[in-house]
Design a protein around this motif. Sequence first.
Motif, short mmCIF file in Angstrom:
data_model
loop_
_atom_site.label_atom_id
_atom_site.label_comp_id
_atom_site.label_asym_id
_atom_site.label_seq_id
_atom_site.Cartn_x
_atom_site.Cartn_y
_atom_site.Cartn_z
N ARG A 80 0.79 18.68 3.52
CA ARG A 80 -0.37 17.79 3.71
C ARG A 80 0.04 16.38 4.06
O ARG A 80 -0.52 15.75 4.95
N ARG A 81 1.04 15.88 3.34
CA ARG A 81 1.47 14.49 3.58
C ARG A 81 2.13 14.34 4.95
O ARG A 81 2.03 13.30 5.59
N ARG A 82 2.79 15.38 5.40
CA ARG A 82 3.45 15.35 6.70
C ARG A 82 2.45 15.00 7.80
O ARG A 82 2.77 14.32 8.76
N TYR A 83 1.22 15.48 7.66
CA TYR A 83 0.19 15.16 8.65
C TYR A 83 -0.51 13.86 8.30
O TYR A 83 -0.92 13.11 9.17
N ALA A 84 -0.66 13.61 7.00
CA ALA A 84 -1.38 12.40 6.57
C ALA A 84 -0.66 11.13 7.01
O ALA A 84 -1.31 10.15 7.38
N VAL A 85 0.67 11.15 6.99
CA VAL A 85 1.41 9.92 7.31
C VAL A 85 1.12 9.45 8.74
O VAL A 85 0.62 8.34 8.94
N PRO A 86 1.38 10.28 9.77
CA PRO A 86 1.12 9.77 11.13
C PRO A 86 -0.35 9.49 11.41
O PRO A 86 -0.66 8.55 12.16
N VAL A 87 -1.25 10.27 10.80
CA VAL A 87 -2.68 10.04 11.03
C VAL A 87 -3.07 8.67 10.46
O VAL A 87 -3.72 7.85 11.14
N ALA A 88 -2.67 8.40 9.21
CA ALA A 88 -3.01 7.11 8.59
C ALA A 88 -2.40 5.96 9.38
O ALA A 88 -3.05 4.93 9.60
N LEU A 89 -1.16 6.14 9.85
CA LEU A 89 -0.52 5.05 10.59
C LEU A 89 -1.19 4.83 11.95
O LEU A 89 -1.34 3.69 12.41
N VAL A 111 -1.27 -5.94 5.31
CA VAL A 111 -1.01 -4.58 4.82
C VAL A 111 0.44 -4.23 5.13
O VAL A 111 0.87 -4.31 6.28
N HIS A 112 1.17 -3.85 4.09
CA HIS A 112 2.51 -3.29 4.28
C HIS A 112 2.50 -1.95 3.56
O HIS A 112 2.56 -1.88 2.34
N ALA A 113 2.37 -0.89 4.35
CA ALA A 113 2.29 0.45 3.79
C ALA A 113 3.68 1.06 3.70
O ALA A 113 4.55 0.75 4.53
N TYR A 114 3.89 1.92 2.71
CA TYR A 114 5.17 2.60 2.61
C TYR A 114 4.95 4.07 2.27
O TYR A 114 3.92 4.46 1.74
N PHE A 115 5.94 4.85 2.64
CA PHE A 115 5.96 6.25 2.24
C PHE A 115 7.43 6.61 1.99
O PHE A 115 8.33 5.79 2.20
N HIS A 116 7.66 7.83 1.52
CA HIS A 116 9.02 8.30 1.28
C HIS A 116 9.38 9.35 2.33
O HIS A 116 8.50 10.07 2.80
N ASP A 117 10.66 9.46 2.62
CA ASP A 117 11.07 10.53 3.55
C ASP A 117 10.64 11.91 3.01
O ASP A 117 10.20 12.77 3.76
N TYR A 118 10.69 12.09 1.69
CA TYR A 118 10.33 13.41 1.15
C TYR A 118 8.83 13.70 1.24
O TYR A 118 8.42 14.84 1.10
N HIS A 146 0.81 -1.22 0.00
CA HIS A 146 0.00 0.00 0.00
C HIS A 146 0.84 1.27 0.00
O HIS A 146 1.66 1.49 0.91
N SER A 147 0.59 2.12 -1.00
CA SER A 147 1.10 3.48 -0.95
C SER A 147 0.25 4.25 0.07
O SER A 147 -0.76 3.72 0.56
N LEU A 148 0.61 5.49 0.34
CA LEU A 148 -0.18 6.31 1.26
C LEU A 148 -1.62 6.46 0.78
O LEU A 148 -2.57 6.35 1.56
N GLY A 149 -1.79 6.74 -0.51
CA GLY A 149 -3.13 6.91 -1.09
C GLY A 149 -3.93 5.63 -0.98
O GLY A 149 -5.10 5.65 -0.60
N ALA A 150 -3.29 4.51 -1.32
CA ALA A 150 -3.98 3.22 -1.25
C ALA A 150 -4.33 2.89 0.20
O ALA A 150 -5.38 2.31 0.48
N LEU A 151 -3.45 3.27 1.12
CA LEU A 151 -3.73 3.02 2.54
C LEU A 151 -4.95 3.82 2.99
O LEU A 151 -5.84 3.29 3.66
#
Length: 190
Positions: free
Chosen positions: A171-180, A158-165, A141-146
Motif C-alpha cells: 500500500r505504501r509503495r503506491y501511496a508515496v508517489p501518489v502523495a508526492l 512542508v518537508h515530508a519524509y518516508f523510509h526506504d522500507y 510531515h510523515s506520510l500519514g501527516a502528509l
Amino acid sequence: MVSCHVERPLDDDAWSRFERLQQRRPGGFAVIALVRPPDEAHGEDEARWLERARAAAARGPFGLHTHWTSPTHARPTGGDPAARVRRDAEWMRERGLDPRYFCGGGWYTDEAVRAVVAELDLVDCTPRVGEPSPGMLPTTHSLGALARALARPLPRYVHAYFHDYDLLDVRRRYAVPVALAVLGRRAVKI
Ligand SMILES: [Zn+2]
C-alpha cells in the motif's frame, strides 16, 4: 521538500525501489537520500554500500542519517553521540561522498550534536517542527501527516519524509508517489 531515510541500503529490493523512485522524481521532487552508513560491527558490506551511496549521491541531494546503536536501533545508548556524527561524516568524505544534509536516527539530537552538524556545514533536518532557517530544514510531515495535510490548505512549509522500507509495503509503495505527485502539483519547491 521531500527526504527518504535510507535505512536498508543493502537490501536489494528496498534499494532498487528507492532508486527507481529517485529517478522518477514524483511531483518533480529531488528526494534527499538520507543514508545510514554501513555498520561494520553488524557485518554490513562496505563496498556494496559505497557503490549504492555514490549512485544515489550522483542522482540527487545526499545526506547522513546516523544510527547510533545499530542498523535497527537508531538512538544512542551510550558513548559520545556528537563524536559519532563527526566520524560518520568524515568517513563519508574520506570516500569521496559529500553529505549536505543530516537527520539524526530516531530524531535524536542534543546540543553537542547540533554544534557538530553546524561545524560540518550540514543542513539539519532533525527538528520536527518549525520553518526553514539558516542550516535548518525541519522534517515536518510523515506520510500519514502528509496525506491529511493534502486534504486542507497546505502550511507554508512542508518537508515530508518516508523510509526506504515503506516501499516494500504494497500500500505504501503506491501511496508515496501518489502523495508526492499531489504535493508537487500544489507546492512551490525550495
Ligand atoms: Zn533511521
